[in-house]
Design an enzyme around this catalytic site. Structure first.
Site, PDB file in Angstrom:
ATOM      1  N   GLU A 125     -17.621 109.965  13.769  1.00  0.00           N
ATOM      2  CA  GLU A 125     -16.663 108.878  13.718  1.00  0.00           C
ATOM      3  C   GLU A 125     -17.845 107.747  13.784  1.00  0.00           C
ATOM      4  O   GLU A 125     -17.516 106.784  13.186  1.00  0.00           O
ATOM      5  CB  GLU A 125     -15.824 108.968  14.695  1.00  0.00           C
ATOM      6  CG  GLU A 125     -14.745 109.926  14.636  1.00  0.00           C
ATOM      7  CD  GLU A 125     -13.869 110.027  15.687  1.00  0.00           C
ATOM      8  OE1 GLU A 125     -12.618 109.696  15.770  1.00  0.00           O
ATOM      9  OE2 GLU A 125     -14.117 110.892  16.836  1.00  0.00           O
ATOM     10  N   SER A 183     -36.700  82.695  19.300  1.00  0.00           N
ATOM     11  CA  SER A 183     -36.248  83.991  18.686  1.00  0.00           C
ATOM     12  C   SER A 183     -37.138  85.151  19.481  1.00  0.00           C
ATOM     13  O   SER A 183     -37.403  86.516  18.821  1.00  0.00           O
ATOM     14  CB  SER A 183     -36.729  84.016  17.187  1.00  0.00           C
ATOM     15  OG  SER A 183     -38.121  83.780  17.119  1.00  0.00           O
ATOM     16  N   GLN A 240     -35.267  82.512  10.225  1.00  0.00           N
ATOM     17  CA  GLN A 240     -35.462  83.218  11.640  1.00  0.00           C
ATOM     18  C   GLN A 240     -34.719  83.984  11.897  1.00  0.00           C
ATOM     19  O   GLN A 240     -34.955  85.187  12.506  1.00  0.00           O
ATOM     20  CB  GLN A 240     -35.552  82.162  12.625  1.00  0.00           C
ATOM     21  CG  GLN A 240     -35.964  82.635  13.812  1.00  0.00           C
ATOM     22  CD  GLN A 240     -36.302  81.779  14.942  1.00  0.00           C
ATOM     23  OE1 GLN A 240     -37.542  81.392  14.916  1.00  0.00           O
ATOM     24  NE2 GLN A 240     -35.500  81.240  15.767  1.00  0.00           N
ATOM     25  N   SER A 273     -11.867 115.185  25.821  1.00  0.00           N
ATOM     26  CA  SER A 273     -10.894 114.325  26.159  1.00  0.00           C
ATOM     27  C   SER A 273     -10.496 114.489  27.782  1.00  0.00           C
ATOM     28  O   SER A 273     -10.507 115.362  28.117  1.00  0.00           O
ATOM     29  CB  SER A 273      -9.470 114.435  25.529  1.00  0.00           C
ATOM     30  OG  SER A 273      -8.487 113.595  26.287  1.00  0.00           O
ATOM     31  N   THR A 323      -9.305 116.833  -5.470  1.00  0.00           N
ATOM     32  CA  THR A 323      -9.593 115.672  -6.069  1.00  0.00           C
ATOM     33  C   THR A 323      -8.170 115.034  -5.658  1.00  0.00           C
ATOM     34  O   THR A 323      -7.185 115.722  -5.337  1.00  0.00           O
ATOM     35  CB  THR A 323      -9.306 115.645  -7.695  1.00  0.00           C
ATOM     36  OG1 THR A 323      -8.270 116.451  -8.068  1.00  0.00           O
ATOM     37  CG2 THR A 323     -10.526 116.243  -8.157  1.00  0.00           C
ATOM     38  N   HIS A 324      -7.962 113.559  -5.208  1.00  0.00           N
ATOM     39  CA  HIS A 324      -7.211 112.914  -4.368  1.00  0.00           C
ATOM     40  C   HIS A 324      -6.805 113.446  -2.997  1.00  0.00           C
ATOM     41  O   HIS A 324      -5.626 113.503  -2.893  1.00  0.00           O
ATOM     42  CB  HIS A 324      -5.777 113.036  -5.485  1.00  0.00           C
ATOM     43  CG  HIS A 324      -5.991 112.680  -6.951  1.00  0.00           C
ATOM     44  ND1 HIS A 324      -5.796 111.348  -7.259  1.00  0.00           N
ATOM     45  CD2 HIS A 324      -6.367 113.259  -7.986  1.00  0.00           C
ATOM     46  CE1 HIS A 324      -6.252 111.200  -8.563  1.00  0.00           C
ATOM     47  NE2 HIS A 324      -6.545 112.546  -8.868  1.00  0.00           N
ATOM     48  N   LYS A 332      -9.058 119.237  23.624  1.00  0.00           N
ATOM     49  CA  LYS A 332      -9.466 118.494  22.403  1.00  0.00           C
ATOM     50  C   LYS A 332     -10.886 118.636  22.200  1.00  0.00           C
ATOM     51  O   LYS A 332     -11.621 118.825  23.493  1.00  0.00           O
ATOM     52  CB  LYS A 332      -9.130 116.964  22.584  1.00  0.00           C
ATOM     53  CG  LYS A 332      -7.736 116.942  22.212  1.00  0.00           C
ATOM     54  CD  LYS A 332      -7.244 115.234  22.002  1.00  0.00           C
ATOM     55  CE  LYS A 332      -7.745 114.994  20.633  1.00  0.00           C
ATOM     56  NZ  LYS A 332      -7.465 113.522  20.370  1.00  0.00           N
ATOM     57  N   ASN A 337     -13.602 116.343  20.290  1.00  0.00           N
ATOM     58  CA  ASN A 337     -13.385 115.141  19.217  1.00  0.00           C
ATOM     59  C   ASN A 337     -14.995 115.083  18.509  1.00  0.00           C
ATOM     60  O   ASN A 337     -15.959 115.139  19.330  1.00  0.00           O
ATOM     61  CB  ASN A 337     -13.381 113.813  20.009  1.00  0.00           C
ATOM     62  CG  ASN A 337     -11.739 113.894  20.730  1.00  0.00           C
ATOM     63  OD1 ASN A 337     -11.039 114.469  20.214  1.00  0.00           O
ATOM     64  ND2 ASN A 337     -11.678 113.459  21.853  1.00  0.00           N
ATOM     65  N   ASN A 354     -45.338  80.142   8.796  1.00  0.00           N
ATOM     66  CA  ASN A 354     -44.598  80.651   7.472  1.00  0.00           C
ATOM     67  C   ASN A 354     -45.062  81.815   6.780  1.00  0.00           C
ATOM     68  O   ASN A 354     -44.465  82.807   6.540  1.00  0.00           O
ATOM     69  CB  ASN A 354     -44.518  79.463   6.634  1.00  0.00           C
ATOM     70  CG  ASN A 354     -43.747  78.138   7.208  1.00  0.00           C
ATOM     71  OD1 ASN A 354     -43.211  78.416   8.356  1.00  0.00           O
ATOM     72  ND2 ASN A 354     -43.655  77.157   6.580  1.00  0.00           N
ATOM     73  N   LYS A 385     -34.667  88.515  10.768  1.00  0.00           N
ATOM     74  CA  LYS A 385     -35.042  89.675  11.689  1.00  0.00           C
ATOM     75  C   LYS A 385     -33.719  90.398  12.354  1.00  0.00           C
ATOM     76  O   LYS A 385     -33.553  91.640  12.287  1.00  0.00           O
ATOM     77  CB  LYS A 385     -36.096  89.218  12.486  1.00  0.00           C
ATOM     78  CG  LYS A 385     -37.316  88.997  11.554  1.00  0.00           C
ATOM     79  CD  LYS A 385     -38.622  88.431  12.500  1.00  0.00           C
ATOM     80  CE  LYS A 385     -38.452  87.134  12.708  1.00  0.00           C
ATOM     81  NZ  LYS A 385     -38.174  86.094  11.229  1.00  0.00           N
ATOM     82  N   TYR A 394     -39.824  77.418   3.094  1.00  0.00           N
ATOM     83  CA  TYR A 394     -39.291  77.842   4.310  1.00  0.00           C
ATOM     84  C   TYR A 394     -38.197  76.943   5.156  1.00  0.00           C
ATOM     85  O   TYR A 394     -38.185  75.718   5.055  1.00  0.00           O
ATOM     86  CB  TYR A 394     -40.298  77.944   5.387  1.00  0.00           C
ATOM     87  CG  TYR A 394     -39.897  78.572   6.837  1.00  0.00           C
ATOM     88  CD1 TYR A 394     -39.842  80.105   6.836  1.00  0.00           C
ATOM     89  CD2 TYR A 394     -39.623  77.656   7.969  1.00  0.00           C
ATOM     90  CE1 TYR A 394     -39.463  80.457   8.283  1.00  0.00           C
ATOM     91  CE2 TYR A 394     -39.236  78.189   8.869  1.00  0.00           C
ATOM     92  CZ  TYR A 394     -39.095  79.727   9.412  1.00  0.00           C
ATOM     93  OH  TYR A 394     -38.508  80.104  10.393  1.00  0.00           O
TER      94      TYR A 394
HETATM   95  N1  ARG Z   1     -39.986  82.329  14.416  1.00  0.00           N
HETATM   96  C1  ARG Z   1     -40.185  81.673  12.878  1.00  0.00           C
HETATM   97  C2  ARG Z   1     -39.338  82.825  11.932  1.00  0.00           C
HETATM   98  O1  ARG Z   1     -39.049  83.982  12.379  1.00  0.00           O
HETATM   99  C3  ARG Z   1     -41.409  81.730  12.424  1.00  0.00           C
HETATM  100  C4  ARG Z   1     -41.680  80.695  11.546  1.00  0.00           C
HETATM  101  C5  ARG Z   1     -41.690  79.558  11.894  1.00  0.00           C
HETATM  102  N2  ARG Z   1     -42.078  78.352  11.222  1.00  0.00           N
HETATM  103  C6  ARG Z   1     -41.670  77.008  11.206  1.00  0.00           C
HETATM  104  N3  ARG Z   1     -41.981  76.289  10.040  1.00  0.00           N
HETATM  105  N4  ARG Z   1     -41.073  76.595  12.157  1.00  0.00           N
HETATM  106  O2  ARG Z   1     -38.716  82.658  11.158  1.00  0.00           O
END
Ligand code: ARG
Length: 470
Positions: A298, A31, A330, A285, A163-164, A291, A293, A118, A333, A325
């Site tokens: 948008e 990751s 993972q 454009s 409205t509408h 134009k 834009n 964790n 993120k 966990y």
């Molecule tokens: N890269 C992992 C995450 O973002 C870290 C935690 C990993 N923990 C584990 N028990 N493998 O969640």
């Protein structure tokens, strides 16, 4: 044969393993490309943890000093872009720890005492999300300030209220802009509330069950600016509702941004011609020279899709996970970063567009008068002046509108004798309420569109926002 990496002995858990991961395993498992942006939070968490370990006597002061110095050095390397990230080391936590080992040697191995990845990732991610809530609030305040300034400028600019998407009653442009200030102020509150709720530290929950070491979780919580440690170790490492809540606030904000963006697209089109967006936020454009834009508007409208999708993404990742966990988490993120990045962009682009926007007051006024937008004012006048029941007044007004329509005239150009043919008690005084300016000026009820109300509200917001900023 499956391709294997040459990462034979993972230095973090190599003891139990006799072969390295398949190349595709490394690919799906790593990751680092995503979570490297947690480095500041990771270093802050590690520094707080090491200092606490030394304070309670779990590691020596000497080891702590080496760890602190090593982490500071790594922060410098990361800041300067010199740090070499390794996919084999999976994530930001192990990348930093491995580098610490190179720098500090044996003491680096003591940093992970009474901690697990964790709780480490949970604390890093909370810190990051907490910061994102602050950033969102600030960007919202900036946008609200820009809107309130424009609202003051256009406090008595009359436009059609819809409205509408049918002309309903005249409103002031300032009032319309302040409607968004109200929405965005609730959004800012949502981020503030999310921040307050997530402000508990998971650090020290360890893998899931807590630890047998005599750690001081209150100390690390305080050092990292949390109100207190999470009370339950399982909850601490399992919960991502703080990210869900933040993305929910983001999705609602994005919905508001998107509605405003949609209005800008409409207003800037030649068919409305209400506003002119600046060159800085428009594109031309390549083939149609006439134009202009509204691309930024948008794209803000489209980013809402991405932001709402991020929330949905994380809901789906989380909804089937048993405690504690699971590696699924993972993926939290990528979803959260994507959603919050899109939100920052959208907020900044909207503040830029609104700041530069110029209203065509004449075009707005013309449009405000079309479509018999002051019909309600006529009905109200009949009620107020002739003491007519509103239902009857509605009927008389309907007849007046029908007559005007037949003649192709606006209401205020019907002659008095025309009006009196419909209702003999109507007097010359009625003309005072039939103009769009008179209509908006009369809407002085609390929260109404009258220019005086708008000026007061805009001033209230500006002083509030400038105070918050001080
Ligand atoms: N890269 C992992 C995450 O973002 C870290 C935690 C990993 N923990 C584990 N028990 N493998 O969640």
């Amino acid at each position: 044969m499956t391709d294997k990496t040459d990462n034979k002995e993972n230095q973090m858990w190599g003891g139990r393993f006799s072969s390295g991961p398949a190349a595709i395993m490394e690919e799906i498992n790593a990751s680092i490309d995503i979570d490297q942006r947690l480095w500041r939070e990771d270093i802050a968490g590690s520094k707080a943890h090491a200092a606490m370990l030394a304070d309670v006597g779990i590691i020596s002061d000497d080891d702590n000093q080496k760890i602190q110095a090593g982490l500071d050095q790594i922060a410098g390397e990361l800041e300067r872009g010199e740090f070499q990230f390794s996919k084999a080391l999976e994530d930001i936590h192990m990348n930093i720890e491995a580098r610490l080992k190179e720098i500090a040697g044996e003491p680096a191995g003591r940093l992970h005492t009474a901690r697990s990845r964790n709780d480490q990732v949970a604390v890093d991610f909370r810190l990051w999300t907490r910061g994102a809530c602050n950033d969102a609030q600030q960007a919202l305040n900036e946008l609200m300030r820009t809107l309130a300034e424009k609202a003051k400028l256009y406090a008595d600019t009359v436009m059609p209220g819809f409205t509408h998407l049918q002309t309903a009653q005249p409103v002031t442009f300032g009032h319309h802009l302040l409607a968004y200030v109200e929405m965005f102020s609730r959004d800012a509150k949502r981020f503030q509330n999310a921040y307050a709720r997530m402000n508990e530290s998971p650090l020290g929950a360890a893998a899931l069950a807590g630890t047998s070491f005599p750690i001081d979780r209150h100390a690390t919580a305080t050092a990292l600016g949390f109100e207190k440690p999470c009370a339950n170790s399982l909850d601490a490492v399992s919960s991502r509702d703080f990210a869900l809540e933040t993305l929910s606030a983001a999705a609602i904000t994005a919905t508001h941004l998107s509605r405003l963006a949609e209005e800008l697209v409409l207003w800037a089109s030649p068919h409305f011609g209400f506003v002119r967006l600046s060159d800085a936020f428009s594109t031309g454009s390549s083939i149609m020279p006439q134009k202009r834009n509204p691309d930024a508007a948008e794209l803000v409208r489209a980013k809402a899709g991405r932001i709402i999708a991020s929330l949905n993404n994380l809901f789906i990742v989380m909804k089937g996970l048993p405690l504690a966990y699971s590696k699924d988490m993972q993926e939290d993120k990528a979803a959260t970063f994507e959603g919050m990045d899109a939100l920052s962009l959208g907020l900044a682009a909207m503040a830029g567009m609104i700041g530069d926007l110029e209203a065509d007051k004449e075009a707005m006024k013309q449009a405000a008068g079309r479509g018999y937008s002051t019909a309600t004012d006529l009905a109200d006048w009949l009620v107020r002046t002739l003491n007519m029941p509103f239902r009857d007044a509605h009927h008389v007004t309907g007849a007046a509108v029908a007559h005007a329509e037949k003649l192709g005239l606006p209401l205020d150009q019907l002659t008095l004798s025309d009006l009196q043919k419909i209702e003999p008690k109507i007097t010359q005084d009625v003309y005072a309420v039939l103009s769009v300016e008179a209509s908006v000026a009369s809407r002085t009820s609390h929260g109404g569109t009258a220019p005086d109300n708008v000026r007061q509200e805009a001033d209230k917001w500006l002083s509030l926002l400038n105070r918050d900023n001080a």
